[in-house]
Write an enzyme that holds these catalytic residues in place. Structure first.
Site, PDB file in Angstrom:
ATOM      1  N   PRO A 186      50.048  49.546  35.724  1.00 31.81           N
ATOM      2  CG  PRO A 186      52.101  49.015  34.808  1.00 31.81           C
ATOM      3  CD  PRO A 186      51.202  48.920  36.135  1.00 31.81           C
TER       4      PRO A 186
ATOM      5  NE  ARG B 141      43.322  41.012  34.108  1.00 29.57           N
ATOM      6  CZ  ARG B 141      43.754  39.818  34.153  1.00 29.57           C
ATOM      7  NH1 ARG B 141      43.343  39.216  32.823  1.00 29.57           N
ATOM      8  NH2 ARG B 141      44.441  39.164  35.111  1.00 29.57           N
TER       9      ARG B 141
ATOM     10  CB  CYS C  93      54.760  44.465  27.043  1.00 31.98           C
ATOM     11  SG  CYS C  93      53.826  44.548  25.692  1.00 31.98           S
TER      12      CYS C  93
ATOM     13  N   GLY D  45      48.245  40.465  40.155  1.00 32.39           N
ATOM     14  CA  GLY D  45      47.465  39.500  39.135  1.00 32.39           C
ATOM     15  C   GLY D  45      46.524  38.875  40.022  1.00 32.39           C
ATOM     16  CG  ASP D  46      44.726  36.176  38.318  1.00 36.28           C
ATOM     17  OD1 ASP D  46      44.671  36.972  37.586  1.00 36.28           O
ATOM     18  OD2 ASP D  46      45.239  35.046  38.459  1.00 36.28           O
TER      19      ASP D  46
ATOM     20  CD  GLN E 151      55.249  49.645  32.440  1.00 38.55           C
ATOM     21  OE1 GLN E 151      54.564  49.638  31.646  1.00 38.55           O
ATOM     22  NE2 GLN E 151      55.405  48.544  33.215  1.00 38.55           N
TER      23      GLN E 151
HETATM   24  C1  LIG Z   1      44.166  46.188  29.071  1.00 36.47           C
HETATM   25  C2  LIG Z   1      45.572  45.924  29.992  1.00 36.47           C
HETATM   26  C3  LIG Z   1      46.883  46.577  29.632  1.00 36.47           C
HETATM   27  C4  LIG Z   1      48.204  46.699  30.141  1.00 36.47           C
HETATM   28  N1  LIG Z   1      49.075  47.433  29.927  1.00 36.47           N
HETATM   29  C5  LIG Z   1      50.104  47.058  30.721  1.00 36.47           C
HETATM   30  C6  LIG Z   1      51.190  48.110  30.384  1.00 36.47           C
HETATM   31  O1  LIG Z   1      51.186  49.184  29.734  1.00 36.47           O
HETATM   32  N2  LIG Z   1      52.517  47.854  31.283  1.00 36.47           N
HETATM   33  C7  LIG Z   1      52.526  46.822  32.162  1.00 36.47           C
HETATM   34  O2  LIG Z   1      53.445  46.612  32.877  1.00 36.47           O
HETATM   35  N3  LIG Z   1      51.359  45.980  32.272  1.00 36.47           N
HETATM   36  C8  LIG Z   1      50.366  46.058  31.599  1.00 36.47           C
HETATM   37  N4  LIG Z   1      49.316  45.120  31.885  1.00 36.47           N
HETATM   38  C9  LIG Z   1      49.498  44.334  33.008  1.00 36.47           C
HETATM   39  C10 LIG Z   1      48.861  44.666  34.312  1.00 36.47           C
HETATM   40  O3  LIG Z   1      49.657  45.786  34.879  1.00 36.47           O
HETATM   41  C11 LIG Z   1      48.768  43.660  35.367  1.00 36.47           C
HETATM   42  O4  LIG Z   1      50.216  43.127  35.823  1.00 36.47           O
HETATM   43  C12 LIG Z   1      48.139  42.277  34.987  1.00 36.47           C
HETATM   44  O5  LIG Z   1      46.787  42.875  34.125  1.00 36.47           O
HETATM   45  C13 LIG Z   1      47.725  41.427  35.849  1.00 36.47           C
HETATM   46  O6  LIG Z   1      47.089  42.129  36.943  1.00 36.47           O
HETATM   47  P1  LIG Z   1      45.568  42.107  37.155  1.00 36.47           P
HETATM   48  O7  LIG Z   1      45.060  40.580  37.228  1.00 36.47           O
HETATM   49  O8  LIG Z   1      44.996  42.817  38.606  1.00 36.47           O
HETATM   50  O9  LIG Z   1      44.939  42.721  36.016  1.00 36.47           O
HETATM   51  C14 LIG Z   1      48.094  45.522  31.048  1.00 36.47           C
HETATM   52  C15 LIG Z   1      46.972  44.640  31.364  1.00 36.47           C
HETATM   53  C16 LIG Z   1      45.823  44.908  30.874  1.00 36.47           C
HETATM   54  C17 LIG Z   1      44.831  43.937  31.208  1.00 36.47           C
END
Ligand SMILES: Cc1cc2nc3c(=O)[nH]c(=O)nc-3n(C[C@H](O)[C@H](O)[C@H](O)COP(=O)(O)O)c2cc1C
Length: 345
Positions: A16, A225, A101, A202-203, A71
């Site tokens: 999300p 991301r 969050c 994550g990552d 969510q």
């Molecule tokens: C722009 C942005 C918005 C996000 N919004 C939410 C959110 O609404 N709810 C949530 O649980 N995590 C949110 N996250 C966290 C992501 O779901 C994820 O757990 C986090 O970015 C790590 O994963 P990644 O490295 O693949 O991005 C957000 C992350 C980003 C970058």
């Protein structure tokens, strides 16, 4: 794999992301394959219960996105239970609780990651929700609040006991926000001690990383991301896992994704057949053409800031997208960059 009775065709999911994972984006990523689950942006429990238009819009989804997880965030057990009933009433497959969050605006209301600081209370939120609805209630948390409070393993067990059907752990603390790197050892530790499915987050920026993370004992991986940069990452991970050659994405396909996203956004609420959108039936006022266009331009700019990362000439494209003042200019900019690429060296 399954979350409660909900069967996921792939263990890879779109994480999300507020402001990013709207219904149009989710549909497009799903169409490109490899995606077992999509989740909405976080939605306020308060707004859902009070029927605030803007909040209800965030929770909308279309049939094509199933299985869909909505969510929600909030800290009051009764309100979260009522919000879960609203989500169930909308026909969603899963309701997920945001316990990750770190933004002070959310955390100070006893919601988001601040719930991790009060594990008993957090578990009581989940217990109230699982009593109130039949659909699976899941939790997305971080490693903990800060380095002194890395309590994801304990909290995960507690929410499992309270009836949660799955847990996702983003291996950073709230204090870290997005700095440093995600601790996948901790994610593996949670996976080890729970009997419900555990997802890691994550990552993962490359499909190889998605596949590697699965070896840590998690049931699935949520990619955030990495999907904004490369919407094919889940499909490519599925290729790898199946031993197929990994699909190569051409520049033209990358450009087409942005153009398709733009088209879907332009048609939002404008030319949709009856029943296309699952919503609470609140008739949103039709937007004026000018404000709808402006909204689409802003949406493309938001995705553009991620999508252009790592591309050759990406920073030029980002600047060009941000300075395009009309939809036509935006289309021309995208087409010129991806469909008739010149060297940006
Ligand atoms: C722009 C942005 C918005 C996000 N919004 C939410 C959110 O609404 N709810 C949530 O649980 N995590 C949110 N996250 C966290 C992501 O779901 C994820 O757990 C986090 O970015 C790590 O994963 P990644 O490295 O693949 O991005 C957000 C992350 C980003 C970058």
């Amino acid at each position: 794999m399954k979350i409660g009775p909900i069967e996921l065709r792939s263990p890879y999911a779109v994480a999300p992301m507020a402001g990013m994972t709207d219904t149009a984006f989710r549909r497009l990523v799903k169409r490109h394959g490899g995606c077992g689950l999509v989740m909405t942006e976080m939605v306020s429990s308060e707004g859902l219960v009070r029927g605030i238009d803007r909040t209800l819009e965030y929770a909308e989804y279309t049939e094509e996105e199933r299985p869909i997880s909505i969510q929600i965030f909030g800290g009051d057990p009764a309100k979260m239970a009522a919000a879960a009933q609203v989500v169930e009433g909308m026909g969603a497959d899963i309701v997920d609780v945001n316990m990750g969050c770190p933004v002070p605006k959310i955390a100070k209301h006893n919601a988001g990651c601040s719930l991790m600081r009060e594990p008993e209370h957090a578990a009581s939120v989940i217990a109230a929700m699982t009593r109130a609805v039949k659909i699976p209630v899941t939790v997305k948390m971080r490693a903990g609040w800060n380095d002194d409070e890395r309590n994801a393993p304990r909290l995960a067990r507690m929410v499992e006991d309270a009836g949660a059907a799955a847990v996702t752990v983003h291996g950073r603390t709230a204090a870290q926000s997005y700095s440093g790197s995600a601790d996948w050892d901790l994610v593996a530790e949670v996976a080890e001690c729970l009997s419900i499915p555990v997802f890691g987050s994550g990552d993962c920026l490359e499909p190889e990383q998605v596949v590697e993370r699965m070896r840590l004992g998690v049931e699935g991986v949520l990619v955030g991301r990495g999907v904004l940069r490369n919407p094919w990452i889940l499909a490519q991970a599925a290729d790898l896992a199946a031993g197929r050659p990994v699909r190569v994405i051409t520049s033209a396909e990358r450009g087409q994704f942005l153009l398709d996203y733009m088209e879907l956004l332009l048609h939002e609420r404008v030319r949709e057949p009856e029943g296309f959108r699952h919503s609470l039936g609140v008739a949103a006022a039709p937007p004026s053409v000018a404000s709808h266009d402006r909204w689409v331009i802003n949406k493309i700019r938001a995705l553009g800031s991620w999508y252009t990362k790592g591309l050759e000439g990406g920073s030029h494209l980002r600047t060009a997208i941000n300075s395009a003042g009309s939809l036509d200019q935006l289309r021309d900019t995208i087409s010129a960059f991806f469909l008739a690429p010149v060297s940006h060296a």
